[in-house]
Write an enzyme that holds these catalytic residues in place. Structure first.
Site, PDB file in Angstrom:
ATOM      1  N   HIS A 120       0.606  -3.271 -17.836  1.00 47.73           N
ATOM      2  CA  HIS A 120       1.251  -3.961 -16.726  1.00 47.73           C
ATOM      3  C   HIS A 120       2.041  -3.013 -15.831  1.00 47.73           C
ATOM      4  CE1 HIS A 120       5.206  -3.679 -18.735  1.00 47.73           C
ATOM      5  NE2 HIS A 120       4.519  -3.875 -19.850  1.00 47.73           N
ATOM      6  N   ASP A 121       1.943  -3.258 -14.535  1.00 43.88           N
ATOM      7  CA  ASP A 121       2.737  -2.581 -13.506  1.00 43.88           C
ATOM      8  C   ASP A 121       2.385  -1.104 -13.324  1.00 43.88           C
ATOM      9  OD1 ASP A 121       4.511  -4.923 -12.996  1.00 43.88           O
ATOM     10  OD2 ASP A 121       5.103  -4.543 -15.064  1.00 43.88           O
ATOM     11  N   GLY A 138       3.271   0.582 -19.866  1.00 45.92           N
ATOM     12  CA  GLY A 138       3.728  -0.104 -18.671  1.00 45.92           C
ATOM     13  C   GLY A 138       4.431   0.794 -17.676  1.00 45.92           C
TER      14      GLY A 138
END
Length: 257
Positions: A120-121, A138
């Site tokens: 994520h991200d 992340g």
């Protein structure tokens, strides 16, 4: 469009011209698939995902899944994949979180080999290569033309500069400047990525100036402030040298030495 009769494509998905979707593939709602993209058998493209044109997603890839973050509560976040990116078998790419701005971004012309993971991200630049089983935790940022070797793992919030090369089985826990080679557990720097830079047609004079800047910063035993001042005083101020020292000066996590 060529959609196999066993594929499941939600009515809320937007499918571009000349897209191919293979047997038993699943495309969920709130998905946009760019023109001429090919999706292989059993691949999954989950909610809130945008795939650019001319991409290829191989069988069993899982693209756009929920982030593996305990703070994630089902909010609307996105994964966006740039044009001409190739996602190989069993690779996993997850959407963003609110903390990270709600977006995971994979750049144009990336090659994500089998079993690699983009958490994520994360954000990757243009022409990035993740070799087999490479893992981005992340909030990782990779610059343009970064190569990550097989089985390498990059820690959360690490920033890797343009044209850097990370060797296989490396554990990267701090930022890696542009134009260098890093490898090992824990990763350390091993000089400029000369082969990669020459392949990208960097002039020899540019390599010479970068080498001088690298030696001053990492080999002279100076403090970071002293080293940057020495570079500015003694190295030709070409754009690549400016990029190199600005990346190091602005690192929040700390630089791999």
């Amino acid at each position: 469009m060529a959609i196999h009769p066993t594929a499941i494509v939600d009515s809320g998905a937007e499918i571009g011209e000349d897209v191919e979707i293979g047997p038993f593939a699943i495309v969920r709602d709130h998905v946009c698939i760019g023109a001429r993209t090919r999706i292989g058998a059993y691949a999954m493209v989950d909610h809130y995902t945008e795939i650019g044109p001319d991409c290829r997603i191989f069988p069993y890839a899982a693209v756009g899944g929920d982030p593996q973050d305990l703070k994630f509560k089902g909010e609307k976040t996105w994964l966006k994949v740039g044009r001409k990116t190739v996602i190989r078998e069993f690779a996993t790419l997850h959407r963003g979180t609110e903390l990270g701005g709600g977006l995971t971004l994979v750049g144009e012309e990336n090659l994500l080999m089998a079993y690699c993971h983009v958490a994520h991200d994360c954000r990757t630049g243009k022409g990035v290569i993740l070799s087999n089983n490479a893992t981005l935790a992340g909030h990782v940022i990779l610059g343009d033309h970064v190569i990550v070797g097989g089985l390498a793992a990059v820690h959360q919030f690490v920033n890797v500069g343009d044209h850097a090369y990370i060797g296989g089985k490396s554990a990267v826990v701090k930022d890696i400047p542009p134009y260098v080679i890093a490898s090992g557990d824990r990763a350390t720097l091993h000089g400029l990525n000369k082969v990669g830079l020459r392949r990208r047609e960097f002039p020899e004079e540019t390599l010479k100036q970068l080498k001088q800047a690298y030696r001053i910063i990492f080999r002279y035993g100076l403090t970071l402030k002293e080293a940057i001042e020495r570079v500015r005083a003694s190295v030709e101020p070409i754009p690549e040298v400016h990029t190199f020292i600005e990346f190091i000066k602005n690192s929040d996590r700390g630089i791999t030495r």
